[in-house]
Design an enzyme around this catalytic site. Structure first.
Site, PDB file in Angstrom:
ATOM      1  N   LYS A  22       0.815  -1.219   0.000  1.00 47.46           N
ATOM      2  CA  LYS A  22       0.000   0.000   0.000  1.00 47.46           C
ATOM      3  C   LYS A  22       0.851   1.273   0.000  1.00 47.46           C
ATOM      4  CE  LYS A  22      -4.155  -2.093   1.881  1.00 47.46           C
ATOM      5  NZ  LYS A  22      -3.681  -3.502   1.993  1.00 47.46           N
TER       6      LYS A  22
HETATM    7  C1  LIG Z   1      -4.231  -4.591   1.315  1.00 47.50           C
HETATM    8  C2  LIG Z   1      -3.441  -5.820   1.185  1.00 47.50           C
HETATM    9  C3  LIG Z   1      -3.798  -6.825   0.261  1.00 47.50           C
HETATM   10  C4  LIG Z   1      -5.042  -6.769  -0.586  1.00 47.50           C
HETATM   11  O1  LIG Z   1      -5.007  -5.768  -1.552  1.00 47.50           O
HETATM   12  P1  LIG Z   1      -6.336  -5.396  -2.378  1.00 47.50           P
HETATM   13  O2  LIG Z   1      -5.971  -4.234  -3.197  1.00 47.50           O
HETATM   14  O3  LIG Z   1      -7.362  -5.079  -1.321  1.00 47.50           O
HETATM   15  O4  LIG Z   1      -6.692  -6.587  -3.156  1.00 47.50           O
HETATM   16  C5  LIG Z   1      -2.963  -7.923   0.149  1.00 47.50           C
HETATM   17  N1  LIG Z   1      -1.866  -8.056   0.912  1.00 47.50           N
HETATM   18  C6  LIG Z   1      -1.491  -7.117   1.805  1.00 47.50           C
HETATM   19  C7  LIG Z   1      -0.278  -7.344   2.628  1.00 47.50           C
HETATM   20  C8  LIG Z   1      -2.261  -5.969   1.969  1.00 47.50           C
HETATM   21  O5  LIG Z   1      -1.890  -5.037   2.868  1.00 47.50           O
END
Ligand SMILES: *Cc1c(COP(=O)(O)O)cnc(C)c1O
Length: 525
Positions: A117
């Site tokens: 993120k």
């Molecule tokens: C947020 C997150 C996901 C999922 O991502 P999406 O965009 O919601 O599919 C997967 N792995 C980690 C470590 C995350 O923080």
């Protein structure tokens, strides 16, 4: 480039409005009017570019120069994707690691909070600040400055990435609500040890669902919203999707320059561990823009609404064949993907249904697609289930889907550690498990790229089930003992929203007072 709501709210918005608003007024998600195609010589001209320049090239296709002057975009991107203590740890930003002749991992966890993120939220924070500064610089003296109050609810990763993206930004305050005692110690430490004045963490006596409900009621409260100018950074914000497109291209060019892969005679399959469908949706845009790839692989944990959709065409909150689950969500070893419905899936649905609409002029085609999406979203909200078999075939053209339970997840972590000496986090392991399933029906020429969404040390408990002597302290050693600032919000469930509202009001009034003092001081000089 203009944007409109998937649910058909009239009018088109600028990139700036879309980024600052998050959700459309009708509850829909913003999508671009067109998906741009790549310039003719993109393969030769973009090969070998640094991540920053790649990002500039891709973002410029979606953001008009009259909205964001090219020189400003360049400086925003350069300041974001850089190596430094509160930025990224490796110059390539998203390195590609080969585990097997046919399996590569795209490491997306080299940002400040060790999860993917950061790639988006580091730039989103800079965009917020840039747009606010630009609006404020046009105001005459004495006019109140425009401010933004970002409120977020988190079960772990979003909160810390938002805090690191927004810390120390002018005219922005950030409030992150997390369920007390229900996030991992590392995640809690990441959030509460950021001591910048504009960062406020609230530990709420309740569950993640309570936190989300509080957030929803604050966002729905017009008066409160206007008073504080609330903004959201959850995964439905268009800027996050857009920015994530870049690393699919980065992976492609890393494969091109790999001596072990003949890209021209291979088919690339990206496999993405998925919750709210944000990360993988960026891959879908990359595909639509013209990045050569095969079907995208959707990988879910036991919260498998997406995998079930690709199996049956039915989009159903609760699996009718499963036993009762508390709140409809399984608590898994990959908690960042523990969801019931997948928010960004609505964007994909719009494209899928648009293809099936028969009207021939663009405007009525678009309206018909929006109406279907709106009806479907209402159905899933009110009935918890909706039949999407009308778009199943188109969905299967571009995607395959599979899932992994906790046992399979741990087994994969163990397997790659023991056979390749490579340690993955449980989310990435879900991706690797699904990739192995997809490989059975892939052609011999397929090369897989699994998106690795977190550093293993961030989810050490699950990793230790496969590798008991793994010690996350070697990565996060100092963090747990750093000074913290957090406000506890304790009360009965029905009091919580009021208590959070008071906490935000209280901070804002202090800041207001300080602004007045600063103005007064300014006059003295
Ligand atoms: C947020 C997150 C996901 C999922 O991502 P999406 O965009 O919601 O599919 C997967 N792995 C980690 C470590 C995350 O923080």
């Amino acid at each position: 480039m203009k944007y409109f709501s998937t649910r058909g709210h009239p009018g088109e918005q600028s990139f700036e409005d879309v980024v600052l608003a998050g959700l459309a007024p009708d509850g829909g998600l913003y999508i671009p009017k067109d998906i741009p195609t790549l310039p003719e010589n993109w393969r030769s001209e973009w090969a070998g570019l640094h991540y920053q320049q790649l990002a500039i090239n891709i973002l410029s296709l979606f953001i008009s120069p009259d909205e964001l002057p090219p020189a400003d975009l360049v400086s925003l991107v350069n300041k974001t994707y850089t190596v430094g203590p509160s930025a990224f740890r490796v110059p390539s930003i998203t390195p590609l690691v080969q585990l097997d002749p046919k399996i590569h991992v795209l490491e997306l966890f080299h940002g400040p909070t060790y999860a993917f993120k950061d790639l988006a939220l580091q730039l989103v924070g800079n965009l917020f600040e840039y747009f606010l500064n630009r609006r404020n610089s046009k105001k005459s003296s004495g006019e109140p400055l425009e401010k933004l109050t970002v409120v977020g609810a988190t079960s772990g990763d979003t909160g810390s990435a938002a805090i690191y993206g927004l810390r120390n930004k002018a005219n922005i305050s950030v409030f992150i609500l997390f369920p007390q005692g229900r996030v991992s110690p590392i995640q809690e430490a990441q959030m509460t040890t950021v001591l910048d004045e504009n960062v406020h963490t609230l530990s709420v006596s309740g569950t993640f669902d309570n936190c989300q409900d509080i957030l929803k009621s604050l966002l729905a409260d017009k008066e409160f919203n206007e008073k504080h100018h609330l903004g959201a950074v959850n995964s439905i914000n268009w800027a996050r999707i857009l920015v994530q497109i870049v690393y699919y291209f980065s992976a492609y060019f890393q494969l091109v320059s790999s001596p072990n892969v003949d890209v021209d005679h291979s088919e690339i399959q990206f496999v993405v561990p998925t919750g709210n469908f944000g990360d993988i949706l960026a891959g879908y845009y990359a595909k639509r823009m013209g990045l050569p790839m095969g079907k995208l692989g959707v990988a879910t944990n036991s919260n498998d609404i997406l995998a079930r959709f690709w199996k049956s065409g039915s989009y159903q909150k609760v699996d009718p064949n499963a036993g009762p689950v508390a709140g409809g969500v399984y608590a898994t070893t990959s908690p960042a993907m523990d969801i019931t419905v997948s928010s960004n899936f609505e964007r994909l649905l719009w494209y899928l249904t648009y293809e099936k609409v028969v009207q021939n002029d663009e405007k009525s085609k678009r309206e018909a697609a929006c109406k279907r999406v709106r009806d479907w979203m209402m159905a899933i909200k009110s009935r918890g289930t909706v039949d999407l078999s009308a778009v199943l075939e188109v969905a299967r053209r571009d995607f395959v889907a599979d899932k992994a339970n906790d046992e399979q997840t741990v087994a994969i972590i163990r397997k790659y550690y023991e056979t390749r000496a490579y340690l993955v986090d449980p989310h990435t392991a879900v991706g690797l498990h699904a990739a192995e399933a997809f490989a059975k029906s892939n052609s011999a020429a397929t090369v897989q790229v699994i998106l690795s969404t977190a550093h293993p040390a961030k989810f050490a408990e699950a990793v230790q089930r496969a590798h008991p002597s793994f010690d996350p302290e070697t990565v996060f050693g100092g963090l747990l003992s750093c000074e913290r600032r957090v406000q506890a919000i304790v009360g009965a469930e029905e009091e919580l929203t009021g208590l959070v509202r008071n906490a935000i009001d209280e901070v804002a009034s202090r800041q207001h007072w300080r602004n007045r003092v600063e103005v007064a001081k300014g006059r003295e000089v």
